[in-house]
Write a protein that holds these residues in place. Sequence first.
Motif, short mmCIF file in Angstrom:
data_model
loop_
_atom_site.label_atom_id
_atom_site.label_comp_id
_atom_site.label_asym_id
_atom_site.label_seq_id
_atom_site.Cartn_x
_atom_site.Cartn_y
_atom_site.Cartn_z
N TYR A 45 -73.10 -92.46 95.34
CA TYR A 45 -71.79 -91.83 95.23
C TYR A 45 -71.08 -91.92 96.56
O TYR A 45 -71.67 -91.66 97.61
CB TYR A 45 -72.00 -90.37 94.81
N TYR A 46 -69.81 -92.28 96.54
CA TYR A 46 -69.03 -92.42 97.76
C TYR A 46 -68.48 -91.06 98.19
O TYR A 46 -67.49 -90.58 97.65
CB TYR A 46 -67.88 -93.41 97.57
N LYS A 47 -69.18 -90.42 99.10
CA LYS A 47 -68.72 -89.17 99.69
C LYS A 47 -69.64 -88.86 100.86
O LYS A 47 -70.85 -88.85 100.71
CB LYS A 47 -68.74 -88.03 98.69
N PRO A 48 -69.09 -88.57 102.03
CA PRO A 48 -69.95 -88.20 103.18
C PRO A 48 -70.66 -86.87 102.93
O PRO A 48 -70.13 -85.98 102.27
CB PRO A 48 -68.96 -88.07 104.34
N MET A 49 -71.85 -86.73 103.47
CA MET A 49 -72.64 -85.51 103.28
C MET A 49 -71.92 -84.28 103.80
O MET A 49 -72.01 -83.21 103.20
CB MET A 49 -74.00 -85.64 103.96
N LYS A 50 -71.22 -84.42 104.90
CA LYS A 50 -70.53 -83.28 105.50
C LYS A 50 -69.50 -82.70 104.53
O LYS A 50 -69.34 -81.48 104.44
CB LYS A 50 -69.83 -83.74 106.79
N VAL A 51 -68.82 -83.54 103.78
CA VAL A 51 -67.83 -83.10 102.80
C VAL A 51 -68.53 -82.58 101.54
O VAL A 51 -68.14 -81.57 100.97
CB VAL A 51 -66.87 -84.26 102.46
N LEU A 52 -69.58 -83.27 101.13
CA LEU A 52 -70.28 -82.91 99.89
C LEU A 52 -70.94 -81.53 99.97
O LEU A 52 -70.86 -80.75 99.02
CB LEU A 52 -71.33 -83.98 99.57
N ILE A 53 -71.57 -81.20 101.08
CA ILE A 53 -72.29 -79.93 101.20
C ILE A 53 -71.36 -78.74 101.01
O ILE A 53 -71.77 -77.70 100.50
CB ILE A 53 -73.08 -79.83 102.53
N GLU A 54 -70.11 -78.89 101.37
CA GLU A 54 -69.15 -77.80 101.22
C GLU A 54 -68.78 -77.51 99.78
O GLU A 54 -68.33 -76.42 99.46
CB GLU A 54 -67.89 -78.11 102.04
N SER A 55 -68.98 -78.49 98.89
CA SER A 55 -68.60 -78.30 97.49
C SER A 55 -69.80 -78.02 96.58
O SER A 55 -69.64 -77.92 95.37
CB SER A 55 -67.83 -79.52 96.98
N LEU A 56 -70.99 -77.88 97.15
CA LEU A 56 -72.19 -77.60 96.36
C LEU A 56 -72.46 -76.11 96.29
O LEU A 56 -72.09 -75.35 97.19
CB LEU A 56 -73.40 -78.31 96.98
N PRO A 57 -73.16 -75.65 95.23
CA PRO A 57 -73.53 -74.23 95.12
C PRO A 57 -74.50 -73.80 96.23
O PRO A 57 -75.07 -74.64 96.94
CB PRO A 57 -74.21 -74.15 93.75
N ASP A 58 -74.74 -72.51 96.33
CA ASP A 58 -75.56 -71.93 97.40
C ASP A 58 -77.02 -72.38 97.39
O ASP A 58 -77.69 -72.29 98.41
CB ASP A 58 -75.52 -70.40 97.35
N GLU A 59 -77.54 -72.80 96.24
CA GLU A 59 -78.96 -73.18 96.21
C GLU A 59 -79.22 -74.54 96.87
O GLU A 59 -80.35 -74.96 97.00
CB GLU A 59 -79.53 -73.15 94.79
N PHE A 60 -78.17 -75.21 97.32
CA PHE A 60 -78.33 -76.47 98.04
C PHE A 60 -78.29 -76.20 99.53
O PHE A 60 -77.46 -75.44 100.01
CB PHE A 60 -77.22 -77.46 97.66
N MET A 61 -79.21 -76.84 100.25
CA MET A 61 -79.31 -76.60 101.69
C MET A 61 -79.60 -77.92 102.40
O MET A 61 -80.41 -78.72 101.94
CB MET A 61 -80.43 -75.61 101.96
N ARG A 62 -78.95 -78.07 103.51
CA ARG A 62 -79.22 -79.23 104.35
C ARG A 62 -80.47 -78.93 105.18
O ARG A 62 -80.56 -77.89 105.82
CB ARG A 62 -78.02 -79.49 105.26
N ILE A 63 -81.44 -79.86 105.15
CA ILE A 63 -82.69 -79.64 105.88
C ILE A 63 -82.92 -80.72 106.94
O ILE A 63 -83.91 -80.67 107.66
CB ILE A 63 -83.90 -79.58 104.93
N HIS A 64 -82.03 -81.68 106.98
CA HIS A 64 -82.15 -82.81 107.90
C HIS A 64 -80.77 -83.44 107.97
O HIS A 64 -79.95 -83.24 107.07
CB HIS A 64 -83.18 -83.79 107.33
N ASN A 65 -80.50 -84.20 109.01
CA ASN A 65 -79.19 -84.86 109.09
C ASN A 65 -78.95 -85.78 107.90
O ASN A 65 -77.81 -86.03 107.53
CB ASN A 65 -79.07 -85.66 110.38
#
Length: 108
Positions: A45-65
């Motif tokens: 999917y074409y979308k940077p992670m930095k933008v994507l994480i902001e639109s995901l629900p709370d159960e999603f978490m970044r654990i690595h770059n």
Amino acid sequence: MENRKFAFIKSDKKFIKLYFDDITVIKGLGNYVEIYTTYHKRFVYYKPMKVLIESLPDEFMRIHNSYIVNLTNIEYFEDNQIVIKDLKINVAKSYRDCLINAVNKRML
């Protein structure tokens, strides 16, 4: 965002409906992400992670770059690794404390 259970992504010229519960891991690939699902499919999917994480629900978490995980699909967390399905993913030191806090909130 609170009541959304799914979202659409555009992959291979198709709009694909993905339920958040079915997403296990999101792997960063530059300006693209690779989305892994519980039914062993992968979508690019074409979308940077930095933008994507902001639109995901709370159960999603970044654990690595390079990784975002769905906390509801983690099988176990040991040392500096989490296991989801067949994947072992290292947890970066900068994200470890945040992950431990999130796991502690969900303990019995």
